[in-house]
Each structure stands twice: as C-alpha cells, then as structure tokens.
Write an enzyme that holds these catalytic residues in place. Structure first.
Site, short mmCIF file in Angstrom:
data_model
loop_
_atom_site.label_atom_id
_atom_site.label_comp_id
_atom_site.label_asym_id
_atom_site.label_seq_id
_atom_site.Cartn_x
_atom_site.Cartn_y
_atom_site.Cartn_z
N LYS A 180 0.85 -1.21 0.00
CA LYS A 180 0.00 0.00 0.00
C LYS A 180 0.88 1.25 0.00
CE LYS A 180 -3.05 -3.30 0.93
NZ LYS A 180 -3.80 -4.04 -0.07
C1 PLP Z 1 -4.57 -5.31 0.80
C2 PLP Z 1 -6.02 -5.42 0.87
C3 PLP Z 1 -6.67 -6.01 1.97
C4 PLP Z 1 -5.92 -6.71 3.08
O1 PLP Z 1 -5.09 -5.87 3.81
P1 PLP Z 1 -4.12 -6.53 4.92
O2 PLP Z 1 -3.62 -5.34 5.68
O3 PLP Z 1 -3.04 -7.23 4.18
O4 PLP Z 1 -4.92 -7.44 5.75
C5 PLP Z 1 -8.06 -5.99 2.02
N1 PLP Z 1 -8.77 -5.45 1.03
C6 PLP Z 1 -8.20 -4.90 -0.07
C7 PLP Z 1 -9.06 -4.29 -1.12
C8 PLP Z 1 -6.80 -4.89 -0.19
O5 PLP Z 1 -6.24 -4.37 -1.28
#
Ligand code: PLP
Length: 376
Positions: A180
């Site tokens: 992210k």
């Molecule tokens: C990355 C992501 C998640 C999961 O996030 P984590 O912090 O890895 O649990 C959930 N939903 C979406 C749309 C994502 O891109």
C-alpha cells in the site's frame, strides 16, 4: 530489473522503530495512541483504532455492525481475497456484485439487483486507491436499511467530493501492508465518528479486556481487569505505530509523486484506442496505489504475452486485480455466480510499475518498451 512496487522507507522510519524499542514499551501503547490521533486528524474522522492489519479491521467492523451467521453482505469478487474472507469470519455469506470497467469499483445498479431479505451490509472497496461513488451507496444502504462499511485498504489519502476517505461512512478500514502507499510492515486502521464503535473496537482488539496494559502499568492503585466478551488479539505494536507516524507525515508528498507518474503514463497512452486507462471523474481523487490499464480485444498483443515480453526486458508487471469467485476457496459455492465484467477485467488488465522514487529514465523506459510492444 524495474519492480512493480516498493515501499518508501527511510532512515527516519528506522530511527523511530529503534527509539521505540529502546523505551522498553514495544506492543500497543503510547505510540499506537499517537498514530491513531494523527490518522483521525488526517482523515477528518473523529476516531481511529489501530489494529494488526486491514483484514482484522474488516472482521471487527463486521462484528460491531452486527453481521451474523446467515446474513448476506454484498461485495465485489474483483478485490483482494481478504474482502470476502472477512465476511466468512463472521459466518455470513459474501454475495459478489459486478464492477465498472472504468474504475473497477462496485456498480450500484448491479448491487441493488442482488439485495435480498438476508442482505445486511455492503462492503464497498475503493479499488487500488480509486474512490467508489460513496454517496450512491450511502443512499442505497439507507433505502434498504443496510450497513455500509468501506474497505479502504488501498485508499489512504484518496478523497471523494473534497473529503478524505475515512470521513464519510460509519466504519472505514485501511491497510499498511508494504504493497500500500504507506506501510508499517503489517498494520491496519479503522476510522469512525461513533463513540460506541470506537469503544467496542478497542475492547475487541485486545481480548475484550476492560483495562488495557498501559492503564494497568500507569495505575497508582491496583486494578483488576474484566473480560466483557470474547475478543481477539488484533493489536498493532508500538514499533509499527512509531513507523506509521513517520510514514503518515510523508503521505501527501508520496501521493503527489505517485500522481505525477500516473500522469506520465496517462499522457503516453491516452491516444491508444485499444487501451482503457483509469478514469478519475470530477470529485474523485486517487492516491494511485496501483496503475492498472485494461487491454481491449483490439489490442495487437495479448495480456500474458505482453507481461512476458516486458519481463524479458527487465520490467515487472502484474495481472489485473483477482476475482475471489474463481479461487479454490470460493469456487465450489460459485457455480451460479455470473460476473462477466469482473472476469474480463481480471483477464485483460495489467498493472504497471509505480513506486517512489521512480527515476524518470526508468519510467520513460517502461513507457517506450510498452509502446514498442503494442505498436510493432
Ligand atoms: C490489501 C487489501 C486487503 C488486506 O489488507 P491486509 O492489511 O493485508 O490485511 C483488504 N482489502 C483490499 C481491497 C486490499 O487491497
């Protein structure tokens, strides 16, 4: 080799973790609280609760929304699989709806068609940082008495109609995974304006315990804790939070840099009639967590061939966003699922490298190589 993504981490971030470790207070404590306060102020939400990742943020948000076994929650199949998994954790059924080809976000017309007497909530994803049409889903939720929860895993710093994501709905969930825009290793955050949610989320993330470790540590008189309900260990550590505080300070600058790279791609590809570029309509502001383009049938090179040729020339790319209903975990219950747009998008989209700092010569190399492959 040009990677698809990489986290922006500096000496300052490392120093923050180092300093926290030496204080001796390394799990959830003062740094988590400071990160929460800064994040709430940044998004414009009243409260923020830090958790271990976005998947646990979604899980707790579904619990405090009262979602139970037997309930249905509408969400996109075309999302990271954690979106659907969190719905399964509370025993509910994810009902997959179709997305828009131009922004990969849920299509409100299709969502409305899939509402039944069992539907209790909509889990709205802001896919790869592009905001979904929150107002439309907010009216839809009100019309049918549903909860609206935002999966803003990728959308820290994105904005919708002039307000940051995190300030619109009852519960909004963020991720700080390295893929992210800002990262704490792993990490998550829930924003809310409701004090009842704020208090219950804080209990649930720490075993349902009435007094947290820090309060006991600082108490001048002995205190005994109670456990009000079955909770979880979904804590963020102070080591992570101290990195998060520094990352958050850089978020606006990072988004600005990412948007410059996206603009370069846009300028280079806008006249190719066989690609569909990401569309950012008026009132929508993306942090460009990823840059994805859709290759139409008329594209002279197939998506997989294009990815392989790019790789042969030292450029990493990724296929389009996955669809959960075609994965083993969901397949056996997905016979009746009809999502032609999502499947087509997954099969014919490609994510191109986008990270900070991306040297201009690397960006121009990706653009030139891409153009040479599709325009032989
Ligand atoms: C990355 C992501 C998640 C999961 O996030 P984590 O912090 O890895 O649990 C959930 N939903 C979406 C749309 C994502 O891109």
């Amino acid at each position: 080799m040009i990677p698809i993504a990489k986290p922006y981490l500096t000496r300052e971030d490392a120093q923050a973790a180092y300093d926290t470790i030496l204080t001796g207070w390394i799990t959830q404590g003062p740094k988590v609280q400071e990160f929460e306060e800064n994040f709430a102020a940044y998004t414009g939400a009243k409260y923020a609760v830090a958790v271990s990742n976005c998947t646990t943020a979604l899980h707790l948000s579904l619990i405090v929304s009262g979602i139970k076994p037997g309930d249905e929650v509408i969400c996109p199949s075309m999302s990271y699989i954690a979106t659907a998994n969190a719905i399964k954790y509370v025993g509910a059924t994810p009902v997959f709806a179709e997305v828009h080809p131009a922004n990969y976000n849920l299509d409100p017309v299709d969502v409305e068609k899939r509402i039944t007497a069992k539907t209790k909530a909509i889990l709205l994803v802001h896919q790869i940082g592009m905001p979904a049409d929150i107002d439309n889903f907010s009216s839809l939720s009100k019309k049918y008495g549903l909860k609206l929860i935002e999966d803003a895993a990728c959308a820290a710093g994105s904005a919708y109609k002039g307000k940051k994501i995190g300030s619109h709905s009852e519960l909004v969930c963020f991720s700080f995974h390295p893929r992210k825009v800002i990262s704490t290793g792993d990490g998550g955050m829930i924003t809310t304006d409701q004090e009842d949610h704020f208090n219950r989320l804080k209990l649930l993330r720490q075993h349902g315990m009435s007094v947290n470790d820090r309060v006991r540590h600082e108490a001048k008189q002995i205190v005994f804790e109670d456990h009000f309900e079955v909770g979880y260990n979904y804590r963020m550590t102070d080591i992570q939070a101290s990195v998060g505080i520094k990352q958050l300070e850089k978020l606006e600058w990072l988004i600005n840099e990412r948007r410059k790279i996206a603009a370069e791609y846009h300028k280079a590809f806008k006249d190719l009639e066989f690609v569909q570029l990401p569309t950012e309509n008026d009132g929508y502001f993306s942090n460009y967590q990823s840059y994805s383009i859709y290759l139409k049938k008329s594209c002279p090179v197939g998506r997989n061939d294009l990815m392989q040729i790019l790789l042969d020339q030292g450029i990493a790319s990724r296929r389009g966003i996955m669809t959960a209903h075609r994965e083993m975990a969901y397949k056996k219950n997905s016979n009746h699922v009809n999502l032609p747009i999502s499947e087509d998008l997954q099969d014919h989209s490609i994510l191109l490298p986008l990270y900070v700092p991306m040297e201009d010569k690397d960006l121009q190399y990706v653009i030139a190589t891409f153009l040479k492959i599709v325009n032989p």
